[in-house]
Design an enzyme around this catalytic site. Structure first.
Site, PDB file in Angstrom:
ATOM      1  N   GLU A  63      18.749 -27.383  17.620  1.00  0.00           N
ATOM      2  CA  GLU A  63      18.604 -27.665  19.059  1.00  0.00           C
ATOM      3  C   GLU A  63      18.161 -26.733  19.801  1.00  0.00           C
ATOM      4  O   GLU A  63      18.610 -25.610  19.761  1.00  0.00           O
ATOM      5  CB  GLU A  63      20.140 -28.143  19.238  1.00  0.00           C
ATOM      6  CG  GLU A  63      20.257 -28.884  20.869  1.00  0.00           C
ATOM      7  CD  GLU A  63      21.701 -29.139  20.891  1.00  0.00           C
ATOM      8  OE1 GLU A  63      22.316 -29.293  22.048  1.00  0.00           O
ATOM      9  OE2 GLU A  63      22.586 -29.246  19.975  1.00  0.00           O
ATOM     10  N   ARG A 290      27.674 -23.234   5.642  1.00  0.00           N
ATOM     11  CA  ARG A 290      26.833 -22.505   6.445  1.00  0.00           C
ATOM     12  C   ARG A 290      27.034 -20.858   6.484  1.00  0.00           C
ATOM     13  O   ARG A 290      28.081 -20.555   5.713  1.00  0.00           O
ATOM     14  CB  ARG A 290      27.137 -22.653   8.052  1.00  0.00           C
ATOM     15  CG  ARG A 290      28.459 -22.580   8.625  1.00  0.00           C
ATOM     16  CD  ARG A 290      28.708 -22.684  10.180  1.00  0.00           C
ATOM     17  NE  ARG A 290      28.031 -24.068  10.637  1.00  0.00           N
ATOM     18  CZ  ARG A 290      27.252 -24.063  11.653  1.00  0.00           C
ATOM     19  NH1 ARG A 290      27.103 -22.975  12.319  1.00  0.00           N
ATOM     20  NH2 ARG A 290      26.763 -25.143  12.094  1.00  0.00           N
ATOM     21  N   LYS A 300      25.991 -20.385  18.945  1.00  0.00           N
ATOM     22  CA  LYS A 300      25.029 -19.972  20.040  1.00  0.00           C
ATOM     23  C   LYS A 300      25.956 -19.716  21.497  1.00  0.00           C
ATOM     24  O   LYS A 300      25.345 -19.128  22.424  1.00  0.00           O
ATOM     25  CB  LYS A 300      24.205 -21.262  20.191  1.00  0.00           C
ATOM     26  CG  LYS A 300      23.259 -20.941  18.916  1.00  0.00           C
ATOM     27  CD  LYS A 300      21.837 -21.979  19.258  1.00  0.00           C
ATOM     28  CE  LYS A 300      22.059 -23.154  18.512  1.00  0.00           C
ATOM     29  NZ  LYS A 300      21.179 -24.287  18.378  1.00  0.00           N
TER      30      LYS A 300
HETATM   31  P1  ATP Z   1      25.624 -23.019  16.265  1.00  0.00           P
HETATM   32  O1  ATP Z   1      26.554 -23.510  15.621  1.00  0.00           O
HETATM   33  O2  ATP Z   1      25.142 -21.712  16.137  1.00  0.00           O
HETATM   34  O3  ATP Z   1      25.516 -23.230  17.743  1.00  0.00           O
HETATM   35  P2  ATP Z   1      24.002 -25.329  15.626  1.00  0.00           P
HETATM   36  O4  ATP Z   1      24.410 -25.776  14.274  1.00  0.00           O
HETATM   37  O5  ATP Z   1      24.579 -25.745  16.769  1.00  0.00           O
HETATM   38  O6  ATP Z   1      24.462 -23.756  15.707  1.00  0.00           O
HETATM   39  P3  ATP Z   1      21.426 -26.139  15.349  1.00  0.00           P
HETATM   40  O7  ATP Z   1      20.381 -25.877  16.289  1.00  0.00           O
HETATM   41  O8  ATP Z   1      21.900 -27.331  15.522  1.00  0.00           O
HETATM   42  O9  ATP Z   1      22.495 -24.991  15.634  1.00  0.00           O
HETATM   43  O10 ATP Z   1      21.012 -25.759  13.764  1.00  0.00           O
HETATM   44  C1  ATP Z   1      19.585 -26.043  13.322  1.00  0.00           C
HETATM   45  C2  ATP Z   1      20.011 -26.128  11.816  1.00  0.00           C
HETATM   46  O11 ATP Z   1      20.552 -24.828  11.180  1.00  0.00           O
HETATM   47  C3  ATP Z   1      20.937 -27.389  11.353  1.00  0.00           C
HETATM   48  O12 ATP Z   1      20.485 -27.883  10.336  1.00  0.00           O
HETATM   49  C4  ATP Z   1      22.202 -26.387  11.230  1.00  0.00           C
HETATM   50  O13 ATP Z   1      22.964 -27.053  10.006  1.00  0.00           O
HETATM   51  C5  ATP Z   1      21.479 -25.012  10.595  1.00  0.00           C
HETATM   52  N1  ATP Z   1      22.519 -23.886  10.779  1.00  0.00           N
HETATM   53  C6  ATP Z   1      23.071 -23.486  12.057  1.00  0.00           C
HETATM   54  N2  ATP Z   1      23.663 -22.693  11.791  1.00  0.00           N
HETATM   55  C7  ATP Z   1      23.813 -22.165  10.453  1.00  0.00           C
HETATM   56  C8  ATP Z   1      24.333 -21.254   9.722  1.00  0.00           C
HETATM   57  N3  ATP Z   1      25.287 -20.301  10.338  1.00  0.00           N
HETATM   58  N4  ATP Z   1      24.148 -21.038   8.185  1.00  0.00           N
HETATM   59  C9  ATP Z   1      23.318 -22.045   7.891  1.00  0.00           C
HETATM   60  N5  ATP Z   1      22.602 -22.884   8.550  1.00  0.00           N
HETATM   61  C10 ATP Z   1      22.875 -23.209   9.745  1.00  0.00           C
HETATM   62 MG    MG Z   2      24.037 -28.180  15.741  1.00  0.00          MG
END
Ligand code: ATP
Ligand code: MG
Length: 585
Positions: A63, A290, A300
């Site tokens: 995102e 994760r 984020k």
């Molecule tokens: P955050 O929790 O940091 O805001 P998010 O999951 O909202 O992260 P996205 O932009 O939706 O961020 O993530 C893009 C991809 O990266 C998704 O497939 C998510 O599952 C993966 N992802 C995000 N954080 C991690 C992590 N800590 N370890 C592994 N994969 C991750």
């Molecule tokens: Mg997400």
């Protein structure tokens, strides 16, 4: 500013742990020799069974609401890595369903980070917003099938009627409108007739489902906001849950790899596709844990807070766990890919020690980074028996780990700088550095002896008067040995530089995990030390931004992107030895 805690004396000069063949190097063998992880096993099984014609098509779906961090790097390496390994494809898709938080700056940073990590997405980058028309049609299709309805309850009312995991929710009074009425209202939503929050579109599933995500989830909301790609075209936007599975479907994704929190969303994604799609093909979703890492935060939202409150210099602050921060800190793409490979993937949440990431960059730079001389906290040494005005050119090797990196010339002269904490007036027995009456070797040059200590009126040491032994030039066949070897820089030829020493941003292993305390209470006040008086050997005049170097005996350093030949700025990537453990135990 004292820097004595930053690095420790290493009597075996050039023989630090990283220079020896380490255990972890064995861990770094080609992946073929490692056993398959559960996702690889599943994919190999799918290939054997010719599922989806035996094809492998993955995607990384960020995102664009922040910069990518090391957790995302894990997901990138996994998704693009699987596509590479199984000769498949991997899309980069921006999940841009939320116009409020998304910005073009984030899109470009994400493109840059994925490229920098060394991966290539299939075709053009994709955007969920490219599918808004199709998603809208699908929403109408569900309405026509009696599987979606326009609700007029407020967000609070919806929340209060949702029930709890152990208690069924209540049906909305608007749940049983006719398909015609729902269609009319939904079209009016699209045409801008309603204010935000006035009406929403919900899926009609089951308000008593044990899975809360199945209790008539929201599909569309009214948002009178301009979108970074579709501009003012839409004033209704699909929810992530109504977008994600269908986007995977549209792109023909075969293996939709998500983090564990999406496991409970899976029945909903399946429900949407089952009610919209007649063909058998489905993107198969698989979840993994994760990446969590000690001494940092990875959400984020929290990282944005640090940036907005100017607690760091920006998203690319070298203390941030962002990919751009790690890049500016001196991490290499290989070190991050190796790290990701080594930690593997798990089905349960776990926390990875940040020391593993630090180890991974040391291991990579040990072989790649040229070794140079830099004195961070200088004290002057005058060789009283060395001719004034004379300069010798000394040839020295660039990296003993890789002779193909060649040699270079460094100047040697009567006045030099050494590190202030390489001298002690009253040293303990086992001190092998310089002290009154004692001898050390200057790396690649001569053995010197401290004859006299010059102090100012405040009693501080200003200069060391030493003698040198002309018979002991390195490489001349001299057999005289001394225990300590020091790095040094010729004073007349030295370049001035600013050197930034970073430590962990937080001084707690789990700053984000405390119930009653804000994560910012755990910020490490000593996470940045700026040294402005460093002296470097003259070969560093022409370095380029992001260039990696080892400052002998001190650590790995990298040229800051804002460094110029007039004002050199270096960031310390990692010290050669881990001083953290010693400080905190
Ligand atoms: P955050 O929790 O940091 O805001 P998010 O999951 O909202 O992260 P996205 O932009 O939706 O961020 O993530 C893009 C991809 O990266 C998704 O497939 C998510 O599952 C993966 N992802 C995000 N954080 C991690 C992590 N800590 N370890 C592994 N994969 C991750
Ligand atoms: Mg997400």
């Amino acid at each position: 500013m004292g820097i004595s805690c930053i690095y420790k004396y290493n009597p075996s000069f050039g023989e630090s742990n990283e220079n020896k063949k380490s255990k972890s190097e064995k861990m770094n063998e080609p992946s073929e020799e490692k056993s398959l992880n559960f996702i690889e096993s599943m994919i190999e099984e799918d290939i054997r069974n010719k599922k989806n014609k035996g094809e492998v098509y993955t995607r990384f779906p960020p995102e664009p609401n922040g910069y990518l961090h090391i957790g995302h790097a894990k997901s990138i390496c996994l998704n693009f890595g699987l596509a590479q390994r199984y000769k498949g494809k991997c899309n980069l898709r921006f999940d841009d369903t939320n116009p409020e938080k998304e910005e073009k700056e984030y899109v470009s940073s994400i493109l840059e980070d994925v490229k920098w990590l060394g991966f290539k997405w299939e075709g053009e980058p994709k955007y969920a917003s490219d599918y808004f028309d199709q998603l809208y049609k699908w929403a109408e299709k569900l309405i026509k099938k009696g599987k979606a309805y326009v609700d007029e309850l407020s967000a609070d009312e919806i929340a209060s009627q949702k029930g709890s995991p152990t208690q069924a929710g209540q049906n909305s009074p608007f749940r049983n409108r006719s398909a015609e009425e729902n269609l009319k209202l939904f079209r009016e939503m699209k045409d801008g007739k309603y204010k935000e929050g006035e009406k929403i579109l919900r899926a009609k599933i089951d308000m008593s489902s044990p899975n809360m995500h199945m209790r008539d989830p929201i599909m569309y909301r009214v948002l009178h906001k301009s979108h970074h790609r579709t501009g003012g075209k839409w004033c209704i936007y699909p929810m992530y849950d109504f977008t994600h599975g269908q986007s995977d479907y549209i792109e023909g994704i075969t293996h939709s790899i998500c983090t564990l929190e999406f496991e409970v969303h899976r029945p909903l994604y399946d429900w949407f596709l089952d009610n919209l799609i007649e063909t058998d093909y489905r993107p198969g979703q698989t979840e993994f844990a994760r990446l969590n890492m000690s001494y940092t935060v990875m959400s984020k939202r929290k990282l944005l807070e640090l940036v907005n409150e100017k607690l760091v210099m920006g998203w690319d602050d070298p203390r941030m766990p962002t990919i751009s921060g790690l890049r500016r800190r001196g991490y290499t793409p290989e070190s991050i890919r190796n790290f990701s490979d080594k930690i593997g993937i798990a089905k349960r949440d776990n926390v990875i020690d940040v020391a593993l990431l630090e180890h991974s960059v040391k291991e990579d730079l040990n072989k790649k980074a040229p070794r140079v001389m830099a004195v961070l906290d200088p004290i002057k040494v005058i060789l009283n028996n060395y001719p004034e005005g004379k300069t010798e050119e000394i040839e020295t090797i660039n990296n003993p780990e890789d002779e193909s990196m060649g040699t270079r010339i460094i100047p040697f002269s009567r006045e030099l700088y050494i590190e202030r904490n390489d001298f002690m007036e009253d040293p303990p027995n086992k001190y092998f550095r310089l002290a009154p009456g004692r001898e050390v070797r200057l790396k690649s040059a001569y053995i010197i002896k401290c004859e006299e200590v010059i102090k100012n009126e405040k009693g501080e040491i200003e200069e060391l008067i030493c003698s040198y032994d002309p018979e002991t030039k390195s490489g001349s066949g001299s057999t005289r040995k001394v225990k300590g070897t020091l790095h040094w820089v010729s004073a007349a030829h030295a370049l001035n530089a600013e050197v930034r020493l970073y430590d962990r941003l937080f001084n707690d292993e789990d700053p984000g995990g405390k119930k009653d305390q804000d994560f910012k209470e755990f910020l490490n006040p000593e996470s940045l030390k700026i040294l402005t008086g460093a002296k470097l050997e003259p070969s560093l005049k022409t370095v380029n931004p992001f260039e990696n170097l080892q400052f002998q005996r001190l650590g790995y350093f990298c040229v800051d992107p804002n460094s110029t030949p007039e004002k050199l700025v270096f960031n310390r990537t990692v010290p050669l030895r881990d001083t953290w453990g010693k400080k905190n135990r």
